[in-house]
Design a protein around this motif. Structure first.
Motif, PDB file in Angstrom:
ATOM      1  N   ALA A 189       0.835  -1.208  -0.048  1.00 55.15           N
ATOM      2  CA  ALA A 189       0.111   0.029  -0.123  1.00 55.15           C
ATOM      3  C   ALA A 189       0.960   1.219   0.114  1.00 55.15           C
ATOM      4  N   ALA A 190       2.185   1.150   0.835  1.00 57.69           N
ATOM      5  CA  ALA A 190       3.037   2.268   0.652  1.00 57.69           C
ATOM      6  C   ALA A 190       3.721   2.538  -0.586  1.00 57.69           C
ATOM      7  N   ALA A 191       3.977   1.652  -1.311  1.00 57.01           N
ATOM      8  CA  ALA A 191       4.691   1.664  -2.484  1.00 57.01           C
ATOM      9  C   ALA A 191       3.710   2.173  -3.643  1.00 57.01           C
ATOM     10  N   ALA A 192       2.239   1.935  -3.542  1.00 58.49           N
ATOM     11  CA  ALA A 192       1.275   2.225  -4.031  1.00 58.49           C
ATOM     12  C   ALA A 192       0.977   3.752  -4.005  1.00 58.49           C
ATOM     13  N   SER A 193       1.144   4.161  -2.889  1.00 63.78           N
ATOM     14  CA  SER A 193       0.703   5.596  -2.476  1.00 63.78           C
ATOM     15  C   SER A 193       1.729   6.561  -2.748  1.00 63.78           C
ATOM     16  N   MET A 194       3.058   5.954  -2.715  1.00 62.75           N
ATOM     17  CA  MET A 194       4.391   6.786  -3.159  1.00 62.75           C
ATOM     18  C   MET A 194       4.426   6.845  -4.654  1.00 62.75           C
ATOM     19  N   GLY A 195       3.794   6.001  -5.541  1.00 65.39           N
ATOM     20  CA  GLY A 195       3.911   5.847  -6.896  1.00 65.39           C
ATOM     21  C   GLY A 195       5.266   5.121  -7.406  1.00 65.39           C
ATOM     22  N   LEU A 196       5.597   4.240  -6.408  1.00 64.35           N
ATOM     23  CA  LEU A 196       6.823   3.620  -6.786  1.00 64.35           C
ATOM     24  C   LEU A 196       6.734   1.907  -7.086  1.00 64.35           C
ATOM     25  N   GLU A 197       7.601   1.583  -8.013  1.00 62.74           N
ATOM     26  CA  GLU A 197       7.736  -0.102  -8.246  1.00 62.74           C
ATOM     27  C   GLU A 197       8.763  -0.200  -7.310  1.00 62.74           C
ATOM     28  N   LEU A 198       8.736  -1.414  -6.832  1.00 67.72           N
ATOM     29  CA  LEU A 198       9.726  -1.775  -5.572  1.00 67.72           C
ATOM     30  C   LEU A 198      10.774  -2.660  -6.364  1.00 67.72           C
ATOM     31  N   THR A 199      10.490  -3.151  -7.436  1.00 63.03           N
ATOM     32  CA  THR A 199      11.378  -3.915  -8.336  1.00 63.03           C
ATOM     33  C   THR A 199      11.638  -3.351  -9.378  1.00 63.03           C
ATOM     34  N   ALA A 200      12.673  -2.887  -9.954  1.00 64.60           N
ATOM     35  CA  ALA A 200      12.860  -2.228 -11.347  1.00 64.60           C
ATOM     36  C   ALA A 200      14.139  -2.300 -11.896  1.00 64.60           C
ATOM     37  N   PRO A 201      14.206  -2.393 -13.114  1.00 64.72           N
ATOM     38  CA  PRO A 201      15.547  -2.664 -13.880  1.00 64.72           C
ATOM     39  C   PRO A 201      16.503  -1.447 -13.549  1.00 64.72           C
ATOM     40  N   GLY A 202      17.788  -1.735 -13.553  1.00 62.82           N
ATOM     41  CA  GLY A 202      18.764  -0.576 -13.032  1.00 62.82           C
ATOM     42  C   GLY A 202      18.960  -0.437 -11.713  1.00 62.82           C
ATOM     43  N   THR A 203      17.880  -1.042 -10.846  1.00 63.17           N
ATOM     44  CA  THR A 203      18.288  -0.824  -9.330  1.00 63.17           C
ATOM     45  C   THR A 203      18.117  -1.998  -8.604  1.00 63.17           C
ATOM     46  N   THR A 204      17.004  -2.897  -8.490  1.00 60.96           N
ATOM     47  CA  THR A 204      16.970  -3.969  -7.690  1.00 60.96           C
ATOM     48  C   THR A 204      15.888  -4.970  -8.627  1.00 60.96           C
ATOM     49  N   GLN A 205      15.964  -6.312  -8.208  1.00 61.29           N
ATOM     50  CA  GLN A 205      14.869  -7.175  -8.403  1.00 61.29           C
ATOM     51  C   GLN A 205      14.344  -7.852  -7.116  1.00 61.29           C
ATOM     52  N   SER A 206      14.820  -7.468  -6.065  1.00 62.21           N
ATOM     53  CA  SER A 206      14.513  -7.914  -4.725  1.00 62.21           C
ATOM     54  C   SER A 206      13.979  -6.903  -3.575  1.00 62.21           C
ATOM     55  N   VAL A 207      13.195  -7.466  -2.938  1.00 65.77           N
ATOM     56  CA  VAL A 207      12.576  -6.871  -1.785  1.00 65.77           C
ATOM     57  C   VAL A 207      12.705  -7.425  -0.614  1.00 65.77           C
ATOM     58  N   ILE A 208      13.381  -6.897   0.435  1.00 63.89           N
ATOM     59  CA  ILE A 208      13.697  -7.402   1.925  1.00 63.89           C
ATOM     60  C   ILE A 208      12.721  -6.700   2.717  1.00 63.89           C
ATOM     61  N   LEU A 209      11.922  -7.899   3.515  1.00 58.71           N
ATOM     62  CA  LEU A 209      10.885  -7.125   4.602  1.00 58.71           C
ATOM     63  C   LEU A 209      11.516  -7.395   5.887  1.00 58.71           C
ATOM     64  N   THR A 210      11.990  -6.515   6.854  1.00 55.80           N
ATOM     65  CA  THR A 210      12.511  -6.966   8.024  1.00 55.80           C
ATOM     66  C   THR A 210      12.252  -5.896   9.130  1.00 55.80           C
ATOM     67  N   ARG A 211      12.868  -5.866  10.554  1.00 56.75           N
ATOM     68  CA  ARG A 211      12.775  -5.077  11.271  1.00 56.75           C
ATOM     69  C   ARG A 211      14.239  -4.830  12.119  1.00 56.75           C
ATOM     70  N   VAL A 212      14.159  -3.926  12.841  1.00 57.72           N
ATOM     71  CA  VAL A 212      15.255  -3.855  14.022  1.00 57.72           C
ATOM     72  C   VAL A 212      14.659  -4.230  15.207  1.00 57.72           C
ATOM     73  N   PRO A 213      14.984  -5.321  15.885  1.00 60.86           N
ATOM     74  CA  PRO A 213      14.630  -5.672  17.083  1.00 60.86           C
ATOM     75  C   PRO A 213      15.104  -4.975  18.301  1.00 60.86           C
ATOM     76  N   ARG A 214      14.200  -4.761  19.310  1.00 64.37           N
ATOM     77  CA  ARG A 214      14.629  -4.032  20.660  1.00 64.37           C
ATOM     78  C   ARG A 214      14.371  -4.825  21.578  1.00 64.37           C
ATOM     79  N   ARG A 215      13.011  -5.251  21.617  1.00 61.82           N
ATOM     80  CA  ARG A 215      12.780  -6.374  22.958  1.00 61.82           C
ATOM     81  C   ARG A 215      12.515  -7.677  22.393  1.00 61.82           C
TER      82      ARG A 215
END
Length: 252
Positions: free
Chosen positions: A112-138
């Protein structure tokens, strides 16, 4: 019984199947701090239960109570339940108690964020991968999945559940090779009426969070086509590219 992805917030971003099952449910059990109650405003449900003050044992026993009564139950999670939905604990309990269930996928906030930003998350010349992650605290820390290691790939990164840890995110991104000035985006409460898409930089994430009074319900997105936009055309629809359904228009 259904475990349902309720999407990022906008009730119109429910799947057709999710909408139908929610409307037919007798009992709705939902994460009230994250799920928009408008997603079940048309439901016939006789019982609506909030889970923000409940632990997993209380949630599971509540589900079982109504399941044993033969009720149609909708257990609602924000976004897609397979991404930080903590549904393993629920499914284990259901299986141990011979409770039949079905998982209904939902639209994740990252898409939904990519759609709102008008961005393709995978694109020639940049990347063909998407990583979903987090920075743990507790929460549990996985050394092989440390953000510094993942970020070094420079693929599109969607960092969940880390708004209150923005300084650590910046530090790890810079250690991975990002510059202070590389573009980063903060996507806050995507698809809700108070949505904010904040253009920032890797080095300014903590200040941008503070300035906008954000400490939760926000994605941090960097890398790939987010930070390093490319004008390179896709091969898929290139007139000179041949595939199973289309011949090249290039003259031999």
């Amino acid at each position: 019984m259904h475990i349902i992805g309720a999407g990022p917030g906008d009730p119109e971003l429910l799947t057709v199947k999710a909408k139908r099952l929610i409307d037919l449910s007798d009992v709705i059990i939902y994460a009230d701090s994250l799920v928009n109650p408008e997603v079940f405003q048309d439901s016939r449900a006789e019982k609506i239960i909030k889970t923000s003050t409940m632990n997993i044992d209380e949630i599971n026993e509540t589900v079982k109570k109504y399941y044993d009564e033969g009720k149609e139950i909708a257990r609602l999670h924000s976004g897609d339940p397979s991404v930080y939905g903590a549904i393993n604990d629920e499914m284990q309990f259901f299986r141990e108690n011979s409770m039949e269930f079905e998982i209904i996928p939902g639209i994740s906030s990252v898409f939904a964020a990519a759609a709102s930003m008008g961005l393709e998350l995978t694109a020639p010349g940049t990347t063909q991968s998407v990583i979903l992650t987090r920075v743990p605290r507790r929460t549990e820390h996985f050394e092989k999945e440390d953000l510094e290691l993942l970020a070094a790939h420079k693929t599109s990164l969607a960092i969940f559940l880390s708004a209150s840890n923005a300084r650590k995110v910046s530090e790890k991104l810079i250690s991975a090779g990002y510059s202070q000035e590389d573009r980063a985006i903060i996507a806050y409460r995507v698809s809700w009426p108070d949505e904010k898409i904040i253009l920032s930089t890797v080095g300014n994430l903590e200040h941008a969070m503070f300035e906008n009074k954000i400490n939760r319900q926000a994605l941090i997105m960097v890398g790939g086509n987010i930070s390093y936009y490319s004008n390179k055309k896709s091969y898929l629809y290139n007139p000179d590219f041949t595939h199973l359904f289309r011949k090249s228009s290039k003259k031999s």
